[in-house]
Design an enzyme around this catalytic site. Structure first.
Site, PDB file in Angstrom:
ATOM      1  CB  SER A 189      -0.948  -0.039   1.206  1.00 66.21           C
ATOM      2  OG  SER A 189      -1.932   0.970   1.103  1.00 66.21           O
ATOM      3  CD  GLU A 308      -5.487  -4.291  -3.876  1.00 64.93           C
ATOM      4  OE1 GLU A 308      -5.527  -3.971  -2.672  1.00 64.93           O
ATOM      5  OE2 GLU A 308      -4.460  -4.688  -4.446  1.00 64.93           O
ATOM      6  CG  HIS A 409      -5.487  -2.515   0.369  1.00 62.92           C
ATOM      7  ND1 HIS A 409      -4.696  -2.267  -0.727  1.00 62.92           N
ATOM      8  CD2 HIS A 409      -5.051  -1.673   1.341  1.00 62.92           C
ATOM      9  CE1 HIS A 409      -3.829  -1.312  -0.437  1.00 62.92           C
ATOM     10  NE2 HIS A 409      -4.015  -0.939   0.822  1.00 62.92           N
TER      11      HIS A 409
END
Length: 501
Positions: A189, A308, A409
């Site tokens: 990220s 995600e 994610h």
């Protein structure tokens, strides 16, 4: 004393002599560790400098402070330029070094999470693992250089901290058994975005030799005028005018963080702080209009997760049980980050993927429009440069606390770092460990050779513009040409602007 994961650390380990002083490592599982090691020091809103030397033995059995930030991250302090090291042995052959840079955009997080503990990865691959803390939010990225003298570097201080940490690794990791000539930076990220930015920063050249980004890209940086406008709004929230900007050096840090909640004049929501095209430490956009030439020789791995945005949208009960009539109201520009009619998106998915439910389309569309686009762009420009990346798509499903499953994610963190049983992992269990075996071994192979291939996966070939080769990581992994190609083409018709820039 209990270390991360409940492993008891034993303090009677080897003594190592760094450039700045001595420290004694502790046993954690099968490896030695030193935590909270200072790699730098910095006055507020000034460039970091190496740490001062110490006498005697430094206490390095506990994680150091995280950068001050909004949220519930424990142990916050402005004295946050600290790193942690795990190594199988301090002597013998030099080992590959994996430096993990934490996520949390540019505003939250630390290198102290159980999910990013380096003990298992270090033991598994006979590698040295490092995690890093650095300045975040306005302390690391508030751009005031066009507003007041003395703040010329303020928009990229967090990046400069990371460069100093990598210089520390270069100069000190050998005494921990690591090879300073074989350093891999890995980030998820925001950590991946920080790495993409480092790849275009001249001062970072030569400090790392491979780069792996997990669901984190930075195609463009914040332009200097947008960044300055954000700095002005932040000062206004603090009750300061440009001629009083110097007061931010002495104000209580809690007030600086509270003011970061002011409305962003470009995006809406709270203020965005991230790297700035300042013409000093960052002279070009990270991956626009092309891949940075200075990093063309650095092997790269680029990954994303198929669902995600399940991590952002899947925990809200209002996003479950949708109908085809209510779905368009959820596909807002805030969620898709591009200017496209939501009805057109819904109609396309209903034609192209008639088996998907409205709930599934919400996650697939917001992922394809928002979270995946930058990964595709970076892979494309690397391929065009002649330095193609190894690209992966994680399909292996993890479970969220509310029971929803998907490759969301952050779900690749415990898999790639071999921490599936750690607190916060959604992949605990035999299937998760088997997936972690494949992914962690790929990272270790990549760190050692610049190539992630190993016997546990099919042959992994780099990404080309002709075929768009991608390793699909699942219970049965496979190489696939252009997975989700129809979604890539549909959303690729709409110009992409990196959020925040």
């Amino acid at each position: 004393m209990l270390a991360a994961g409940g492993v008891r650390a034993q303090a009677d380990g080897p003594m190592v002599q760094t450039l700045y002083g001595r420290l004694r490592l502790s046993r954690e599982g099968q490896v030695w560790t030193g935590k909270g090691i200072p790699y730098g020091q910095a006055d507020r809103f000034r460039r970091p400098v190496p740490p001062g030397p110490w006498t005697g033995r430094l206490e390095v059995e506990r994680y150091g402070p995280a950068s001050p930030q909004r949220g519930n991250e424990p142990n916050q302090s402005e004295d946050c330029l600290r790193l942690n090291v795990w190594t199988p042995a301090t002597g013998g052959a030099a080992r590959p070094v994996i430096v993990y840079i934490h996520g949390g955009a540019y505003s939250t997080g630390s290198g102290s999470s159980p999910l990013t503990n380096g003990a298992r990865l270090a033991a598994r691959g006979d590698v040295a693992v490092v995690t890093v803390n650095h300045r975040l939010g306005p302390l690391g990225y508030a751009s005031l250089g066009r507003i007041a003298a003395g703040f010329e570097d303020s928009g990229n201080l967090g990046q400069l901290d990371l460069i100093l940490a990598l210089e520390w690794v270069r100069d000190n990791i050998a005494v921990f058994g690591g090879d300073p000539g074989c350093v891999t930076v890995v980030g998820q990220s925001g950590g991946g975005a920080k790495i993409a930015t480092l790849m275009a920063m001249p001062a970072a050249a030569g400090l790392f030799h491979r780069a792996a980004t997990m669901s984190g890209q930075q195609v463009t940086a914040s332009g200097p005028l947008n960044a300055t406008r954000r700095g002005e709004v932040w000062l206004e929230a603090l009750g300061l005018t440009a001629d009083r900007a110097e007061e931010v050096r002495t104000m209580p840090v809690a007030g600086l963080l509270e003011a970061a909640g002011a409305t962003d004049p470009i995006l809406g929501g709270s203020l965005y702080f991230g790297p700035v095209l300042d013409g000093r430490s960052l002279p070009r956009h990270p991956f626009w209009p092309d891949a940075p030439a200075q990093s063309a020789h650095v092997p790269m791995m680029i990954g994303n997760c198929r669902e995600e945005t399940l991590a952002f949208l899947g925990d809200d009960p209002a996003n479950a049980g949708l109908t085809w009539e209510t779905l368009p109201t959820k596909l807002t520009p805030v969620q898709m980050r591009i200017d496209i009619a939501p009805e057109a998106v819904v109609n396309w998915y209903r034609r192209a993927h008639p088996t998907l439910t409205p709930d599934e389309v919400l996650i697939r569309a917001t992922t394809a429009a928002r979270s995946w686009r930058a990964a595709v762009i970076e892979a494309e420009v690397r391929a065009a440069q002649g330095a193609p990346a190894f690209v992966y798509q994680l399909d292996f499903p993890s479970r969220r606390a509310n029971g929803r499953t998907g490759a969301y994610h952050t779900s690749d963190i415990p898999l790639m770092l071999d921490n599936v049983e750690a607190e916060g992992s959604g992949s605990a269990g035999p299937d998760g460990q088997a997936m972690a075996d494949r992914m962690a071994d790929a990272l270790i192979a990549f760190a050692r050779t610049g190539d992630p291939n190993h016997p546990g996966l099919p042959r992994w070939t780099p990404y080309s513009l002709e075929r768009r080769e991608t390793m699909v990581l699942d219970r049965t992994s496979r190489m696939e040409d252009d997975p989700r190609g129809e979604e890539r083409r549909f959303f690729g018709r709409i110009p992409y602007i990196q959020p925040g820039t």
